[in-house]
Design a protein around this motif. Sequence first.
Motif, short mmCIF file in Angstrom:
data_model
loop_
_atom_site.label_atom_id
_atom_site.label_comp_id
_atom_site.label_asym_id
_atom_site.label_seq_id
_atom_site.Cartn_x
_atom_site.Cartn_y
_atom_site.Cartn_z
N ILE A 117 -62.78 0.77 77.94
CA ILE A 117 -63.10 0.19 79.24
C ILE A 117 -64.30 -0.76 79.06
O ILE A 117 -65.24 -0.43 78.35
N ALA A 118 -64.24 -1.91 79.72
CA ALA A 118 -65.37 -2.84 79.73
C ALA A 118 -65.50 -3.42 81.14
O ALA A 118 -64.50 -3.77 81.75
N PHE A 119 -66.72 -3.44 81.65
CA PHE A 119 -66.93 -4.06 82.96
C PHE A 119 -68.40 -4.43 83.12
O PHE A 119 -69.26 -3.94 82.40
N VAL A 120 -68.65 -5.31 84.09
CA VAL A 120 -70.01 -5.68 84.47
C VAL A 120 -70.19 -5.27 85.92
O VAL A 120 -69.45 -5.72 86.80
N ALA A 121 -71.16 -4.38 86.14
CA ALA A 121 -71.50 -3.93 87.49
C ALA A 121 -72.74 -4.70 87.95
O ALA A 121 -73.67 -4.91 87.17
N ALA A 122 -72.74 -5.10 89.20
CA ALA A 122 -73.88 -5.81 89.78
C ALA A 122 -74.57 -4.90 90.79
O ALA A 122 -73.92 -4.20 91.56
N TYR A 123 -75.89 -4.90 90.75
CA TYR A 123 -76.72 -4.15 91.69
C TYR A 123 -77.66 -5.14 92.35
O TYR A 123 -78.16 -6.06 91.69
N PRO A 124 -77.95 -4.96 93.63
CA PRO A 124 -78.85 -5.91 94.30
C PRO A 124 -80.28 -5.87 93.75
O PRO A 124 -81.03 -6.82 93.90
N SER A 125 -80.61 -4.75 93.06
CA SER A 125 -81.95 -4.63 92.48
C SER A 125 -81.95 -3.51 91.44
O SER A 125 -81.07 -2.64 91.46
N GLY A 126 -82.94 -3.54 90.59
CA GLY A 126 -83.13 -2.44 89.66
C GLY A 126 -83.37 -1.14 90.41
O GLY A 126 -82.93 -0.08 89.98
N GLN A 127 -84.05 -1.22 91.55
CA GLN A 127 -84.31 -0.02 92.35
C GLN A 127 -83.01 0.58 92.87
O GLN A 127 -82.89 1.81 92.93
N ALA A 128 -82.03 -0.24 93.21
CA ALA A 128 -80.75 0.29 93.68
C ALA A 128 -80.08 1.12 92.59
O ALA A 128 -79.51 2.19 92.87
N PHE A 129 -80.17 0.66 91.34
CA PHE A 129 -79.61 1.45 90.23
C PHE A 129 -80.36 2.78 90.09
O PHE A 129 -79.74 3.84 89.95
N ILE A 130 -81.68 2.73 90.16
CA ILE A 130 -82.49 3.95 90.06
C ILE A 130 -82.14 4.91 91.20
O ILE A 130 -81.97 6.11 90.98
N ASP A 131 -81.99 4.36 92.41
CA ASP A 131 -81.64 5.20 93.57
C ASP A 131 -80.28 5.86 93.34
O ASP A 131 -80.09 7.03 93.72
N MET A 132 -79.34 5.14 92.75
CA MET A 132 -78.02 5.72 92.48
C MET A 132 -78.15 6.88 91.50
O MET A 132 -77.62 7.97 91.76
N ILE A 133 -78.86 6.69 90.42
CA ILE A 133 -79.00 7.73 89.39
C ILE A 133 -79.68 8.97 89.98
O ILE A 133 -79.34 10.09 89.61
N ARG A 134 -80.59 8.78 90.89
CA ARG A 134 -81.33 9.90 91.49
C ARG A 134 -80.59 10.60 92.62
O ARG A 134 -80.97 11.69 93.04
N ASP A 135 -79.54 9.99 93.14
CA ASP A 135 -78.79 10.55 94.26
C ASP A 135 -78.10 11.85 93.84
O ASP A 135 -77.42 11.91 92.81
N ALA A 136 -78.25 12.91 94.63
CA ALA A 136 -77.68 14.22 94.29
C ALA A 136 -76.16 14.17 94.18
O ALA A 136 -75.58 14.80 93.29
N ASP A 137 -75.49 13.42 95.06
CA ASP A 137 -74.03 13.30 94.98
C ASP A 137 -73.63 12.56 93.71
O ASP A 137 -72.63 12.91 93.07
N TYR A 138 -74.39 11.52 93.35
CA TYR A 138 -74.10 10.81 92.11
C TYR A 138 -74.28 11.75 90.91
O TYR A 138 -73.45 11.75 89.99
N GLN A 139 -75.32 12.52 90.91
CA GLN A 139 -75.56 13.44 89.79
C GLN A 139 -74.41 14.43 89.63
O GLN A 139 -74.03 14.76 88.51
N ARG A 140 -73.84 14.89 90.74
CA ARG A 140 -72.66 15.77 90.66
C ARG A 140 -71.47 15.00 90.08
O ARG A 140 -70.72 15.53 89.27
N ALA A 141 -71.29 13.76 90.50
CA ALA A 141 -70.19 12.94 89.99
C ALA A 141 -70.35 12.64 88.51
O ALA A 141 -69.36 12.55 87.77
N ALA A 142 -71.58 12.50 88.05
CA ALA A 142 -71.85 12.11 86.66
C ALA A 142 -71.38 13.16 85.66
O ALA A 142 -71.16 12.84 84.49
N GLN A 143 -71.17 14.41 86.10
CA GLN A 143 -70.63 15.42 85.19
C GLN A 143 -69.28 14.97 84.64
O GLN A 143 -68.94 15.26 83.49
N HIS A 144 -68.49 14.26 85.45
CA HIS A 144 -67.19 13.77 85.01
C HIS A 144 -67.35 12.70 83.93
O HIS A 144 -66.60 12.70 82.94
N ARG A 145 -68.33 11.83 84.10
CA ARG A 145 -68.58 10.79 83.10
C ARG A 145 -69.01 11.43 81.78
O ARG A 145 -68.51 11.07 80.72
N THR A 146 -69.93 12.37 81.85
CA THR A 146 -70.41 13.04 80.64
C THR A 146 -69.26 13.74 79.92
O THR A 146 -69.17 13.69 78.70
#
Length: 142
Positions: free
Chosen positions: A92-121
């Motif tokens: 898989i290859a893709f380019v994701a765009a975020y409105p800011s570096g802070q938006a990416f940080i907010d995503m990583i810190r989001d509790a729902d995202y952290q639960r979803a990330a178990q699938h990625r891992t």
Amino acid sequence: MSAPEEASVNPDRARFARFKDLPRDRPVHMLNLVRLREQARYQDGRTATGAEAYAAYGRDSGPIFRRLGGSILWSGRPELMLIGPEAERWDIAFVAAYPSGQAFIDMIRDADYQRAAQHRTAAVADSRLIRMAPGKPGAGFA
């Protein structure tokens, strides 16, 4: 001969700290290269293919990604490594765009995202995630 480099699945604390040290108020593009496992490796022992687990990651993390202003600029299926190590293959290859570096940080810190990330891992055998400052499109390479 040096030892083979360890597979990269999740950022370590030091690199994430370096990410946070970069400007947080500017748009960010993230180049994603992903190699999936044949069989996902869930800590709880459930079974799925790597593709199924990665699809679950996309399904569960997508709403958070979009809520924070993220979008996919480009995606494609790698076919051939023309320049680079032939053994390094990507599913898989893709380019994701975020409105800011802070938006990416907010995503990583989001509790729902952290639960979803178990699938990625569970799904990912190896990956590259490269933060990029957006450039201006044009006819040239530089």
